[in-house]
Design an enzyme around this catalytic site. Structure first.
Site, PDB file in Angstrom:
ATOM      1  N   GLY A  69       0.458  -9.060   5.190  1.00 40.06           N
ATOM      2  CA  GLY A  69       0.500 -10.452   5.596  1.00 40.06           C
ATOM      3  C   GLY A  69       1.692 -11.165   4.991  1.00 40.06           C
TER       4      GLY A  69
ATOM      5  N   GLY B 199       3.355 -14.741   3.284  1.00 39.25           N
ATOM      6  CA  GLY B 199       2.834 -15.635   2.258  1.00 39.25           C
ATOM      7  C   GLY B 199       2.901 -15.031   0.870  1.00 39.25           C
ATOM      8  N   HIS B 200       3.389 -13.783   0.772  1.00 38.85           N
ATOM      9  CA  HIS B 200       3.521 -13.115  -0.529  1.00 38.85           C
ATOM     10  C   HIS B 200       4.978 -12.973  -0.946  1.00 38.85           C
ATOM     11  CE1 HIS B 200      -0.626 -12.162   0.139  1.00 38.85           C
ATOM     12  NE2 HIS B 200      -0.362 -11.337   1.141  1.00 38.85           N
TER      13      HIS B 200
ATOM     14  N   HIS C 108      -4.571 -13.403  -1.705  1.00 38.00           N
ATOM     15  CA  HIS C 108      -4.779 -14.058  -0.410  1.00 38.00           C
ATOM     16  C   HIS C 108      -5.497 -15.382  -0.550  1.00 38.00           C
ATOM     17  CE1 HIS C 108      -4.187  -9.799   0.539  1.00 38.00           C
ATOM     18  NE2 HIS C 108      -3.576 -10.257   1.600  1.00 38.00           N
TER      19      HIS C 108
END
Ligand code: ADP
Ligand code: ADP
Ligand code: MG
Ligand code: MG
Ligand code: MG
Ligand code: MG
Lengths: 335, 217, 335, 217
Positions: C54, C56-57, C221
């Site tokens: 995903g 966002g990291h 997350h």
């Protein structure tokens, strides 16, 4: 206040211990007076380049100490300029016989403390040649002799890299200092904030801001900006920052530039790239070449969410100095 | 009546206590138009001063002032460090090698301090800085002296004028220091440095100050 | 929700444009299907190393694409694993004839999508040899065959660097994949949060937390942790993270290690160094050598304030691979 | 009565609408015990499905199911993408080349979908996943069919059981998926995937579902 700290009083001292433990291959740390110095200082025959300022802007300045950039950095308390003792000691520690350049951000406190350091050194009969250059690149502040003048912000990072490279290749003190002035004349910045930040010893946010508001024209000390406006899409925010920069810098078609999109500490990288994208497009539309770039958190305000944009006009020499090897905790290439 | 070394030390101790007491208030004033560290800066400096203040008994007033100046310069940083540091350095010079200072001598010392602040910071009255408390204080002290007041009355007059000067910074737009970056938005806030300067004059006049008197709310 | 974005729908796509514009010297970007690939891919005869997950990291994984690390990275939507099409296309783009390693973080979605990519490739008669290694280094989660198992967190960054170096020096696919498993067996992590984060399309914070509370045992997350506890001094928090790591890893006197203190995105660097200081001292007290270290934001959860600690046991080979040159947007040395 | 291609397309459209309507609710359920993307993931997938759904009229049911499967696999990502993608793939296989499906045929398709979810995700009933809605739904459908119900009643029974299964996830501790990382703290929350699965069975039964019925509040 939520922070990964033990005691607000010890924040800077403990972080310095951490830096010393983590980066002992590149820097040494003096704890009293506090400064970070490259591990092989003084480099004989090389101009020493030092800077300093309040803490809370990390990696600036301590993260920029090392080969090809700063010889030493003096960290003050959070958002408080360091004291003359630190600057004097750091100057002595990096003096390799070719003089020392002080790169000073334009704030009353920073300027006054560096000034006092020079006066005290003179009084004590210290014969190290020192030149000071004040960086004032923030177009959010009107430049006037009747005020404190523009703040020194993102341009400082670039000045430190370029002057460090000039010193490394053997330029003399006047050449390095003149280069610093040239960089300052060719760089402009502007910043904005989505959130305030909290100074550990203050314990409360530096300002209040509605859920749908942002601050335009902030500096790097959590101070409010020139104006509070409603939140807007990233592309519009980039326009608000880059347009005044372009106007003030007088950048025009055919110019080569370095575009620096800086996070204020609490901005996800993904957002910085969205902003970079828009800024790069605006420059492309105007026929201005982005020859080099820097994207990331390099001059921060603790955990503040927001960004600043800095644009530097490049020439062949600045380009060569930018590309020259650098090895510091925060900036490293070519080695 | 004259200001002796002991009297000076007591006043400085009183000032250090006042700074400790009002640290948070000075921080809050600075958060509004600056960077929220003025109270912490001053407290760091005067805590260090207080720690070695007693050792200065037996010295001359100029030595005490020099000790304070050097401690401030090496502990405070920010704008306040060099400004107050230079003020105390100049004050020490003005005190010369007197064992005690009469009213005129004290006024010379205070005027020298103001000169130091202005030389270091280049601020004029009306720029919304500590000068706005310091300048009327010296002026009022001078008038009281010229009117024949004794030391106590001179210091009282100076403190009253400093208080008024502090309050008068509220409507001003800042032209120096960090608050100047706010432009128009610096109005309607009391300058933190003017506030700490009033506390200094209050301490010299032997006066304890309440938070209500200091707040711009 | 305060973010420097234009439209939550376009966050990843616009950030990819920014990355392409900023780092065109090191990477190329494919927009549909979305992946970031090193500009000289495929490198003939070299094992390709790819990862994905995903968004966002950041900088993980896209910031780690380049010489000496990843050949390609597949970014999913924010906190959502990418889809098999991306992995298939990235695999094809980096296949230099020596096979491709998939480094997969252990999450149901990541594992299942990589699995489907392999199945689809097989069905389509693609004969690229692929090996997958799943990273599961998070000691906050109990390892059990009856659960989803441990999460893959900070150890992934180290695995990507080390496997990238092994591929670069010419190791074959099995050697690189076995190395990846060895790294996974020798690395443990644990994280904590002071604040939640806000996924752009969700628009609200990922969890609620009192002003005096923190989450211990979080993943990456924005999910809540194993437990909510009262805020504590940084030194105590470091103990809470490092002690379970040491126990699970079985690190003991004389071991050489890499200590990685990672910021979750909104943590000032000054705080990370305070934490690093304590972690380094704890290891020193136990006679464990910190031979290498990494301090900074490398695997983040958007703007979350918090940190994770990762400890990797080193041997001569891992040390050599760590020191090998790397040139990516986020990690660079030796070149 | 049998399920035709048109009937299937209508049900899928109804499901896409339900997902759009309850997107935020699914996000909020996932924020509580996951990472807050389930509603967005499903919406991204079924928006893409809906965009080309009408083009499938005239195809066989298996083609429609394959189209849905491929779209989900290539648009959704996360856990839900491969799980629902595999479910629809298996369902398509079970549908064979029939032009329409009778009650027994529909049940085979649904059972194949469940098998796909379980093969992909390795979850058992009670693990607090979508399996907890899917498994009782298939079971109840089977019983209704065995009891002689027609297609409508079979689908109604399945939807009712899916709703109950969804609600029954609330007290469970998760053993699979992201919620399992919370251990004990995953209790007292309704599983987002079980919720989207109930919506699927509701759509098949021609039922619109209110937010109140879905919420675990
Ligand atoms: N040029 C100047 N001349 C006189 N006083 C000044 C000047 N600049 C700032 N000050 C005073 O310093 C105060 C702020 O001090 P402080 O907060 O300690 O330093 P900084 O502004 O560096 O954070 C202001 O409130 C103002 O009174
Ligand atoms: N192993 C599994 N088997 C079946 N369903 C699962 C499994 N793991 C997760 N799920 C389902 O997936 C849902 C979460 O989907 P989603 O949020 O879209 O993906 P992610 O967890 O990757 O963010 C959970 O609520 C659960 O019902
Ligand atoms: Mg300050
Ligand atoms: Mg201040
Ligand atoms: Mg997800
Ligand atoms: Mg999810």
């Amino acid at each position: 206040m939520k922070k990964l700290i033990n005691d607000p009083e010890n924040v800077v001292a403990e972080a310095l211990e951490g830096i010393e433990l983590a980066h002992g291959d590149v820097v040494r740390v003096s704890h009293d007076p506090a400064f970070i110095v490259r591990s092989d200082a003084p480099v004989q025959g090389k101009v020493g380049v030092i800077s300093g300022g309040g803490s809370g802007h990390e990696p600036m300045h301590g993260g920029f100490v090392g080969m090809g950039m700063l010889d030493a950095a003096c960290p003050g308390a959070v958002f408080t300029s360091p004291v003359p003792d630190q600057m004097q000691a750091a100057t002595a520690a990096v003096d390799g016989g070719a003089g020392v350049l002080h790169i000073v951000k334009n704030y009353t406190g920073d300027v006054a403390n560096f000034e006092m350091a020079a006066e005290m050194a003179e009084m004590e009969g210290d014969d190290t040649r020192v030149r000071s250059v004040v960086i004032d690149d923030d177009v959010a502040v009107k430049d006037s002799t009747y005020t404190a003048g523009r703040r020194g912000v993102g341009g400082t990072v670039l000045a430190e890299k370029l002057c460090g490279a000039a010193a490394e290749r053997g330029d003399d003190l006047d050449a390095v200092a003149d280069l610093c002035e040239r960089v300052n004349a060719n760089v402009r910045s502007m910043g904005m904030a989505l959130t305030p930040c909290t100074v550990p010893h203050a314990g409360e946010p530096s300002f209040e801001l509605g859920d749908d508001e942002m601050e335009i024209g902030i500096g790097i000390h959590g101070e409010p900006g020139r104006e509070t406006v409603k939140l807007e899409p990233a592309d519009r925010i980039v326009e608000r920052l880059l347009e005044p920069i372009l106007e003030d810098l007088g950048a025009s078609e055919g110019d080569r530039t370095l575009l620096f999109v800086n996070g204020m500490g609490g901005t996800p990288q993904i957002e910085l790239y969205i902003a970079y994208r828009k800024a790069a497009k605006m420059l492309a539309d105007r026929g201005i070449e982005v020859t080099r770039n820097l994207v990331g958190d390099y001059i921060t305000s603790l955990e503040m969410a927001g960004m600043s944009i800095t644009l530097l006009k490049l020439d062949d020499e600045l380009l060569e100095l930018w590309d020259a090897p650098v090895r510091t905790p925060a900036l490293r290439w070519g080695v | 009546m004259a200001l002796t070394t002991d009297g000076l030390i007591d006043a400085i101790q009183r000032y250090a206590d006042a700074i400790a007491e009002h640290r948070k208030l000075l921080i809050d004033l600075d958060r509004a138009i600056g960077d929220g560290d003025h109270g912490e800066n001053m407290h760091r400096g005067f805590k260090a001063v207080a720690e070695q203040l007693e050792e200065q008994r037996g010295e001359q007033p100029a030595d005490v002032l020099t000790f304070v100046a050097k401690t401030l310069v090496s502990k405070v940083g920010g704008a306040a460090g060099p400004l107050y540091g230079t003020a105390f350095l100049r004050a020490a010079k003005a005190a010369g090698d007197a064992d005690e200072l009469d009213a005129a001598g004290v006024l010379d010392v205070l005027a020298a301090g103001l000169e130091g602040v202005q030389q270091r910071g280049k601020a004029e009255p009306g720029d919304k800085t500590m000068v706005d408390a310091w300048e009327p204080a010296v002026e009022a002290g001078r008038q009281a002296l010229d009117g024949g007041s004794d030391l106590d009355d001179v210091l009282r007059a100076a403190a009253d004028a400093a208080a008024q000067g502090m309050r008068d910074t509220i409507p001003l737009e800042a032209h120096k220091g960090r608050a100047s970056y706010l432009g128009e938005r610096s109005k309607d806030h009391q300058d933190p440095g003017a506030t700490s300067t009033y506390l200094l004059f209050a301490a010299l006049a032997g006066r304890d100050v309440s938070a209500e008197e200091l707040s711009d709310k």
